[in-house]
Motif scaffolding. Structure first.
Motif, PDB file in Angstrom:
ATOM      1  N   THR A   4       0.814  -1.209  -0.070  1.00 38.09           N
ATOM      2  CA  THR A   4       0.022  -0.243  -0.139  1.00 38.09           C
ATOM      3  C   THR A   4       0.857   1.200  -0.001  1.00 38.09           C
ATOM      4  OG1 THR A   4      -0.162  -0.161   2.428  1.00 38.09           O
ATOM      5  CG2 THR A   4      -1.980  -1.148   1.186  1.00 38.09           C
ATOM      6  N   ASN A   5       0.303   2.153  -0.538  1.00 36.98           N
ATOM      7  CA  ASN A   5       1.044   3.529  -0.697  1.00 36.98           C
ATOM      8  C   ASN A   5       2.280   3.555  -1.394  1.00 36.98           C
ATOM      9  OD1 ASN A   5      -1.170   4.821   0.718  1.00 36.98           O
ATOM     10  ND2 ASN A   5      -0.403   4.161   2.568  1.00 36.98           N
ATOM     11  N   LYS A 231      -4.575  10.151  -1.154  1.00 33.21           N
ATOM     12  CA  LYS A 231      -3.662  10.377   0.308  1.00 33.21           C
ATOM     13  C   LYS A 231      -4.701  11.665   0.870  1.00 33.21           C
ATOM     14  CE  LYS A 231       0.540  11.783   1.998  1.00 33.21           C
ATOM     15  NZ  LYS A 231       2.146  12.025   1.513  1.00 33.21           N
ATOM     16  N   ASN A 236      -5.864   4.518   1.025  1.00 36.23           N
ATOM     17  CA  ASN A 236      -4.621   3.922   0.620  1.00 36.23           C
ATOM     18  C   ASN A 236      -4.532   4.072  -0.958  1.00 36.23           C
ATOM     19  OD1 ASN A 236      -3.435   3.755   3.167  1.00 36.23           O
ATOM     20  ND2 ASN A 236      -5.156   2.080   3.513  1.00 36.23           N
TER      21      ASN A 236
END
Length: 262
Positions: A4-5, A231, A236
């Motif tokens: 994630t991210n 964000k 995410n």
């Protein structure tokens, strides 16, 4: 979660980093395959300015459609059972005629088409033997017929014909025609990416189709607009991009995101 991210620097034809049924929403704008070398400015056949990363969007038609079908199938694998796909694509002009993109629906026969959004904008290229094009499509598909996220209250807009004697609220459901400007050269969100789409477009999609903490996927991340908006909204993100220069642009934008709304 380790996936994630992040924006992965390789082709989205293989999203092996992502487990099955891990993504709540996919939103993307794939290469349009319109045979344009983005990033160069020409005047009377001469190169007058070179800005940003250049790439040629010119696959054989069968190769182009096969590429998109593989990406869509891989997206379905990682999409949750109540997940959604929002797919932005446009008409193409080839051999003196328009090619509408409705062929993409062949790749979604196992999903439910909820809307075909007309994204209308007020400027763009000019033409002299047909009317100028000022719209693109966003196809909205769900995995389930009725059980999916649709946060209508989060995206309602002011009603032009509001009458307090007839309606309880001054807000209404947006129509399937969205008037959202392209990212102009002097826009605060403008980057050197040659085909950047506006944060406002992605914001409405992420707000209506996800909840805080959900994972949003963009297989063609480009300048990072999807990640930036995710964000900002407390979601995410995960994405794929083959051009390292575009990833740098996206990372710079993400580093400047200071407010997260949860």
């Amino acid at each position: 979660m380790e996936y994630t991210n992040k924006i992965f620097n390789h082709s989205c034809l293989n999203m092996s980093e992502l487990p099955d049924k891990s993504v709540s929403l996919m939103v993307t704008s794939p290469p349009y395959n319109i045979n344009i070398e983005y990033g160069n400015k020409w005047d009377k056949g001469k190169l007058v300015e070179s800005k940003g990363k250049k790439y040629i969007d010119n696959l054989e038609e069968e190769e182009y459609r096969t590429m998109l079908s593989v990406v869509i199938e891989e997206t379905k694998r990682v999409l949750k059972d109540d997940g959604e796909i929002w797919f932005n694509i446009k008409n193409r002009y080839k051999n003196e005629e328009i090619i509408p993109p409705f062929w993409v629906m062949e790749f979604f026969k196992d999903m439910y088409l909820k809307n075909i959004i007309i994204w209308n904008f007020d400027w763009g290229g000019s033409t002299n033997k047909r009317f100028c094009s000022r719209y693109e499509y966003v196809f909205f598909f769900t995995k389930k017929k009725g059980d999916y996220t649709f946060n209508l209250e989060d995206v309602k807009i002011p009603a032009l014909n509001y009458r307090p004697d007839r309606y309880k609220s001054q807000l209404k459901n947006p129509t399937d025609v969205w008037n959202i400007s392209l990212v102009s050269g002097n826009s605060p969100e403008r980057t050197e990416h040659p085909a950047q789409y506006p944060e406002e477009l992605i914001e409405r999609i992420i707000k209506v189709g996800t909840n805080p903490g959900d994972l949003v996927l963009d297989p063609f991340m480009g300048s990072g607009t999807t990640a930036v908006v995710a964000k900002k909204l407390g979601r995410n993100y995960v994405g794929y991009e083959i051009e390292p220069d575009f990833i740098k642009i996206a990372e710079n934008r993400l580093n400047n995101v200071t407010q997260e709304l949860f």
